[in-house]
Design an enzyme around this catalytic site. Structure first.
Site, PDB file in Angstrom:
ATOM      1  N   ARG A  23      -0.410  -8.308  -4.172  1.00  0.00           N
ATOM      2  CA  ARG A  23      -0.500  -7.308  -3.105  1.00  0.00           C
ATOM      3  C   ARG A  23       0.141  -7.864  -1.836  1.00  0.00           C
ATOM      4  O   ARG A  23      -0.138  -9.006  -1.437  1.00  0.00           O
ATOM      5  CB  ARG A  23      -1.968  -6.956  -2.856  1.00  0.00           C
ATOM      6  CG  ARG A  23      -2.203  -6.207  -1.573  1.00  0.00           C
ATOM      7  CD  ARG A  23      -3.557  -5.530  -1.501  1.00  0.00           C
ATOM      8  NE  ARG A  23      -4.017  -5.362  -0.139  1.00  0.00           N
ATOM      9  CZ  ARG A  23      -3.486  -4.507   0.751  1.00  0.00           C
ATOM     10  NH1 ARG A  23      -2.472  -3.740   0.420  1.00  0.00           N
ATOM     11  NH2 ARG A  23      -3.972  -4.427   1.973  1.00  0.00           N
ATOM     12  N   SER A  54      -1.720  -6.770  11.341  1.00  0.00           N
ATOM     13  CA  SER A  54      -1.077  -5.641  12.019  1.00  0.00           C
ATOM     14  C   SER A  54      -1.860  -5.195  13.247  1.00  0.00           C
ATOM     15  O   SER A  54      -1.343  -4.441  14.068  1.00  0.00           O
ATOM     16  CB  SER A  54      -0.934  -4.456  11.062  1.00  0.00           C
ATOM     17  OG  SER A  54      -2.214  -4.046  10.626  1.00  0.00           O
ATOM     18  N   ASP A  55      -3.109  -5.639  13.345  1.00  0.00           N
ATOM     19  CA  ASP A  55      -3.920  -5.296  14.518  1.00  0.00           C
ATOM     20  C   ASP A  55      -5.063  -6.288  14.613  1.00  0.00           C
ATOM     21  O   ASP A  55      -5.304  -7.048  13.666  1.00  0.00           O
ATOM     22  CB  ASP A  55      -4.452  -3.851  14.423  1.00  0.00           C
ATOM     23  CG  ASP A  55      -5.207  -3.585  13.139  1.00  0.00           C
ATOM     24  OD1 ASP A  55      -4.549  -3.250  12.134  1.00  0.00           O
ATOM     25  OD2 ASP A  55      -6.431  -3.750  13.117  1.00  0.00           O
ATOM     26  N   ARG A  62       7.182   1.809   1.397  1.00  0.00           N
ATOM     27  CA  ARG A  62       7.462   0.381   1.558  1.00  0.00           C
ATOM     28  C   ARG A  62       7.912  -0.224   0.227  1.00  0.00           C
ATOM     29  O   ARG A  62       8.753  -1.119   0.189  1.00  0.00           O
ATOM     30  CB  ARG A  62       6.246  -0.363   2.108  1.00  0.00           C
ATOM     31  CG  ARG A  62       6.623  -1.774   2.515  1.00  0.00           C
ATOM     32  CD  ARG A  62       5.527  -2.489   3.243  1.00  0.00           C
ATOM     33  NE  ARG A  62       5.283  -1.929   4.548  1.00  0.00           N
ATOM     34  CZ  ARG A  62       4.432  -2.464   5.419  1.00  0.00           C
ATOM     35  NH1 ARG A  62       3.753  -3.541   5.099  1.00  0.00           N
ATOM     36  NH2 ARG A  62       4.252  -1.917   6.597  1.00  0.00           N
ATOM     37  N   ARG A 119       2.785  11.746  -8.022  1.00  0.00           N
ATOM     38  CA  ARG A 119       2.090  11.718  -6.718  1.00  0.00           C
ATOM     39  C   ARG A 119       2.877  10.979  -5.635  1.00  0.00           C
ATOM     40  O   ARG A 119       2.290  10.458  -4.682  1.00  0.00           O
ATOM     41  CB  ARG A 119       0.702  11.086  -6.840  1.00  0.00           C
ATOM     42  CG  ARG A 119      -0.290  11.983  -7.532  1.00  0.00           C
ATOM     43  CD  ARG A 119      -1.634  11.320  -7.729  1.00  0.00           C
ATOM     44  NE  ARG A 119      -2.482  12.197  -8.492  1.00  0.00           N
ATOM     45  CZ  ARG A 119      -3.532  12.853  -7.982  1.00  0.00           C
ATOM     46  NH1 ARG A 119      -3.861  12.697  -6.728  1.00  0.00           N
ATOM     47  NH2 ARG A 119      -4.252  13.647  -8.746  1.00  0.00           N
ATOM     48  N   GLY A 153       0.818  -1.212   0.000  1.00  0.00           N
ATOM     49  CA  GLY A 153       0.000   0.000   0.000  1.00  0.00           C
ATOM     50  C   GLY A 153       0.853   1.265   0.000  1.00  0.00           C
ATOM     51  O   GLY A 153       0.584   2.219  -0.719  1.00  0.00           O
ATOM     52  N   MET A 177      -8.325  -2.990   2.682  1.00  0.00           N
ATOM     53  CA  MET A 177      -9.144  -2.057   1.913  1.00  0.00           C
ATOM     54  C   MET A 177      -8.885  -2.086   0.404  1.00  0.00           C
ATOM     55  O   MET A 177      -9.283  -1.162  -0.305  1.00  0.00           O
ATOM     56  CB  MET A 177      -8.946  -0.622   2.470  1.00  0.00           C
ATOM     57  CG  MET A 177      -9.156  -0.552   3.973  1.00  0.00           C
ATOM     58  SD  MET A 177      -9.061   1.095   4.700  1.00  0.00           S
ATOM     59  CE  MET A 177     -10.676   1.736   4.272  1.00  0.00           C
ATOM     60  N   GLU A 178      -8.253  -3.133  -0.101  1.00  0.00           N
ATOM     61  CA  GLU A 178      -7.826  -3.103  -1.518  1.00  0.00           C
ATOM     62  C   GLU A 178      -8.087  -4.363  -2.343  1.00  0.00           C
ATOM     63  O   GLU A 178      -8.280  -4.275  -3.563  1.00  0.00           O
ATOM     64  CB  GLU A 178      -6.306  -2.803  -1.589  1.00  0.00           C
ATOM     65  CG  GLU A 178      -5.903  -1.414  -1.155  1.00  0.00           C
ATOM     66  CD  GLU A 178      -5.741  -1.291   0.350  1.00  0.00           C
ATOM     67  OE1 GLU A 178      -5.626  -2.340   1.034  1.00  0.00           O
ATOM     68  OE2 GLU A 178      -5.745  -0.159   0.854  1.00  0.00           O
ATOM     69  N   ARG A 208       5.268  -2.066  11.969  1.00  0.00           N
ATOM     70  CA  ARG A 208       4.638  -2.531  10.724  1.00  0.00           C
ATOM     71  C   ARG A 208       5.627  -2.539   9.577  1.00  0.00           C
ATOM     72  O   ARG A 208       5.666  -3.442   8.774  1.00  0.00           O
ATOM     73  CB  ARG A 208       3.486  -1.595  10.335  1.00  0.00           C
ATOM     74  CG  ARG A 208       2.209  -1.982  10.980  1.00  0.00           C
ATOM     75  CD  ARG A 208       1.148  -0.968  10.680  1.00  0.00           C
ATOM     76  NE  ARG A 208       0.284  -0.884  11.846  1.00  0.00           N
ATOM     77  CZ  ARG A 208      -0.990  -0.618  11.815  1.00  0.00           C
ATOM     78  NH1 ARG A 208      -1.587  -0.361  10.689  1.00  0.00           N
ATOM     79  NH2 ARG A 208      -1.692  -0.601  12.902  1.00  0.00           N
ATOM     80  N   SER A 233      -1.191  -5.161   4.947  1.00  0.00           N
ATOM     81  CA  SER A 233      -1.503  -5.485   6.337  1.00  0.00           C
ATOM     82  C   SER A 233      -3.017  -5.538   6.505  1.00  0.00           C
ATOM     83  O   SER A 233      -3.769  -5.060   5.656  1.00  0.00           O
ATOM     84  CB  SER A 233      -0.896  -4.441   7.282  1.00  0.00           C
ATOM     85  OG  SER A 233      -1.444  -3.174   6.999  1.00  0.00           O
TER      86      SER A 233
HETATM   87  N1  HPA Z   1      -8.997  -1.905   8.944  1.00  0.00           N
HETATM   88  C1  HPA Z   1      -8.839  -1.682   7.635  1.00  0.00           C
HETATM   89  N2  HPA Z   1      -7.695  -1.845   7.020  1.00  0.00           N
HETATM   90  C2  HPA Z   1      -6.651  -2.256   7.740  1.00  0.00           C
HETATM   91  C3  HPA Z   1      -6.749  -2.498   9.099  1.00  0.00           C
HETATM   92  C4  HPA Z   1      -7.986  -2.321   9.735  1.00  0.00           C
HETATM   93  O1  HPA Z   1      -8.141  -2.526  10.954  1.00  0.00           O
HETATM   94  N3  HPA Z   1      -5.536  -2.889   9.554  1.00  0.00           N
HETATM   95  C5  HPA Z   1      -4.716  -2.879   8.476  1.00  0.00           C
HETATM   96  N4  HPA Z   1      -5.382  -2.509   7.381  1.00  0.00           N
END
Ligand code: HPA
Length: 234
Positions: free
Chosen positions: A88, A204-205, A25, A44, A21, A181-182, A218, A91
């Protein structure tokens, strides 16, 4: 030839592109893992690089965050630059208590709350899936290297800060492993063009435990995911 979002020339980009993303990175991946690196995009600050990995030509480029962003970049990579394999490396937030921070998901499918597939005018709900060729290679590489993976369905969400704070639990009830989200747009663009796509994610969470990694952690916590992605290429 260049597009509104990419100043690469035809031939500058390999047939296989890794898509983190974050464009920084992408730079880190190019600097750390690739040889003979040439930068092909600066528009960009969505940096893109081509180099070699074990003698094979490979590119890496940021996708940006969200379905619209990866939708644009992956479409142009496919249709303007002839890319055939899009991987892709991202995380995600875990929706399942079996997943710990830093665990790896191979996204066999992506569900979504996005309207992305409405452009195809299908009379139903499109199930976006990974390419079996890339997925099976990734799973074999992971197994050979002794890296544990969770293969399953994920949610590609349009919403990071959701007003419905329990929405994730209903996706979790459907077996969704985690949220990013992708992937959905990437899989749709690849399917429509008849090329290959895969999403590999590092947790990552966790929405379940509320545990999370710091942005610094991360950036450096994705070595297992990279071993798998690079193992597909070699
Ligand atoms: N939500 C959406 N996208 C993410 C998240 C999340 O908690 N963690 C990493 N990408």
């Amino acid at each position: 030839m260049s597009t509104a979002h990419n100043n690469a020339n035809i031939g500058d980009i390999a047939e296989t592109v890794l898509l983190p993303g974050d464009p920084l990175r992408a730079k880190y991946i190019a600097d750390t893992f690739l040889e003979d690196v040439v930068q092909f995009n600066t528009v960009r600050n969505m940096f893109g690089y081509t180099g070699t990995y074990k003698g094979k030509k490979v590119s890496v480029m940021g996708s940006g965050m969200g379905i619209p962003s990866i939708g644009i970049y992956s479409f142009e990579l496919i249709h303007e630059y002839g890319v055939k394999n899009l991987i892709r490396v991202g995380s995600c937030g875990a929706y399942n208590d079996k997943l710990e921070l830093y665990d790896i998901i191979l996204a066999i499918g992506a569900s979504t709350n996005s309207n992305y597939a409405s452009q195809y005018n299908l009379n139903g709900t499109y199930s976006a899936t990974a390419s079996w060729e890339l997925l099976s290679k990734a799973k074999n590489v992971a197994d050979e290297k002794g890296i544990e993976t969770h293969v399953g369905n994920i949610l590609s969400s349009d919403i990071f800060y959701n007003a419905d704070s329990d929405a994730w639990k209903r996706w979790a009830d459907m077996g969704i492993l985690g949220v990013e989200m992708e992937a959905y747009a990437l899989y749709c663009n690849a399917a429509k063009a008849g090329i290959n796509a895969l999403t590999i994610l590092t947790v990552s969470d966790s929405l379940v435990t509320q545990k999370e990694t710091t942005p610094e952690e991360r950036q450096n916590s994705f070595s297992k995911m990279m071993e798998i992605a690079l193992g597909i290429i070699e």
